[in-house]
Motif scaffolding. Structure first.
Motif: not given
Length: 378
Positions: A290-306
């Motif tokens: 869950a923390a990984l998802v939040v950080e990925a989105r903060r860095q501009g990555l979409s989940v699950p798109g990117d």
């Protein structure tokens, strides 16, 4: 004039005695079974609408009566309903089994539910204790159960914290009563090791996750994992084996395992995934995922798109803006099967056969893996 803790405006007598009576009724009505750990003082105080000082005095009354036990470093527990001599039995004559798990708040509650379901149907009571991932507490709790006279043990020892885990597993064979391990197995057993255990097939569970991601077109799958937990070594080995079996690409720095993942560490990990061209991550366990998802989105990555994400544990995977696809260990089934094996050993004695049971988890598909997209889309 009495203080608010001493007198109730509507009930005669000190308030702590009324609180003690309510706690006593919870025990007598079966809300808290023998061996069950009581809620913490703050929770009890809120439930009873009294002060913490009143709760402490009420618990002191029940300790003096023998209804409740305080265990140093462990908490407050309902006393096992044990006869003074002979095998452990409840007041109704039922046998008792001791259940020792590392935690009563994460992962193991559903294991215990499975245990209790089988033992309840068999008319056997449960004495439950938690080691809190502390070897000293584990030793004391195990000794306390033996002293209480339980007739069998279901154990999830902290083998991963021990200097000689196989020596400990070997030493358990000296116990004067039958036992079965749950979610644990001897780490380096002799071929004829007679230890019975029931656990999750972690290797199989990881393979389920990576095969699913491979079917969605992912070839570069990272692993954000843990070190030094009861299951981390099995999960890590499962990842390595699945990568080889499925022909996935090596991803270098996107395979990382730590004792604890903080926000900075996860941020560095997300950048490593981008540098390695990783399109999916298998994460042990839910909270780190869950923390990984939040950080990925903060860095501009979409989940699950990117970045697709699959978690392991399925404890809190449904919670969050992006529900996590997760490997769901068969926790209740592990507990139930272990209880069934123990009952057989209690009945058959030395004639009981050793059984080693591994149960394959399920993969629960949710939004975080992008399963609806066509295979090969990545």
């Amino acid at each position: 004039m009495k203080s608010a803790d001493e007198k109730d405006s509507f009930l005669p007598g000190p308030k702590y005695l009324h609180a003690a009576e309510r706690l006593r009724r919870n025990v007598e009505n079966g809300l808290w079974a023998p061996g069950t750990q009581l809620p913490v003082e703050r929770e009890l105080a809120d439930t009873l609408s009294v002060s913490i000082n009143t709760v402490r005095r009420a618990v002191g009354v029940l300790v003096a009566e023998g209804v409740i036990q305080r265990r140093q470093g462990a908490g407050t527990f309902v006393s096992p309903a044990v006869a003074p001599t002979g095998p452990a039995v409840t007041p109704g004559g039922r046998r008792l089994v001791g259940v020792l798990v590392p935690s009563t708040t994460y992962y193991y509650p559903r294991v215990v539910d499975g245990v209790q379901r089988v033992l309840r149907d068999a008319g056997v009571g449960v004495v439950l204790a938690s080691s809190k991932y502390d070897l000293a507490v584990e030793r004391d709790e195990l000794q306390g159960m033996r002293d209480s006279g339980v007739q069998g043990l279901l154990l999830a020892p902290n083998l991963h914290l021990m200097a000689d885990p196989q020596g400990y597993a070997d030493g358990l064979r000296e116990l004067p009563l039958p036992y079965v391990l749950m979610e644990r197995r001897p780490p380096d057993p002799a071929p004829d090791d007679p230890t019975s255990y029931v656990g999750t097939d972690h290797h199989g569970g990881v393979c389920l996750a990576l095969r699913h991601l491979r079917g969605l077109g992912h070839r570069r799958v990272g692993h954000l994992g843990r070190d030094h937990t009861g299951t981390s070594a099995f999960v890590a080995q499962g990842y390595d084996a699945a990568v080889s079996l499925l022909g996935l690409d090596p991803v270098g720095a996107a395979v990382a395992r730590r004792d604890l993942w903080d926000a900075e560490g996860i941020a560095v990990y997300v950048r490593a995934c981008a540098a390695e061209g990783v399109t999916a991550v298998f994460c042990h366990g839910d909270r780190d995922a869950a923390a990984l998802v939040v950080e990925a989105r903060r860095q501009g990555l979409s989940v699950p798109g990117d970045l697709a994400v699959v978690a392991y544990d399925d404890e809190v995977a449904e919670v969050g803006d992006v529900p996590l696809t997760a490997v769901s260990p068969p926790k209740s089934e592990v507990g139930a099967t272990a209880a069934e094996l123990l009952l057989r050993r209690m009945t058959e004695g030395d004639a009981a056969l050793c059984r080693r049971v591994e149960i394959l988890p399920r993969l629960i598909v949710r939004a975080s893996c992008g399963a609806a997209r066509a295979a090969g889309a990545r």
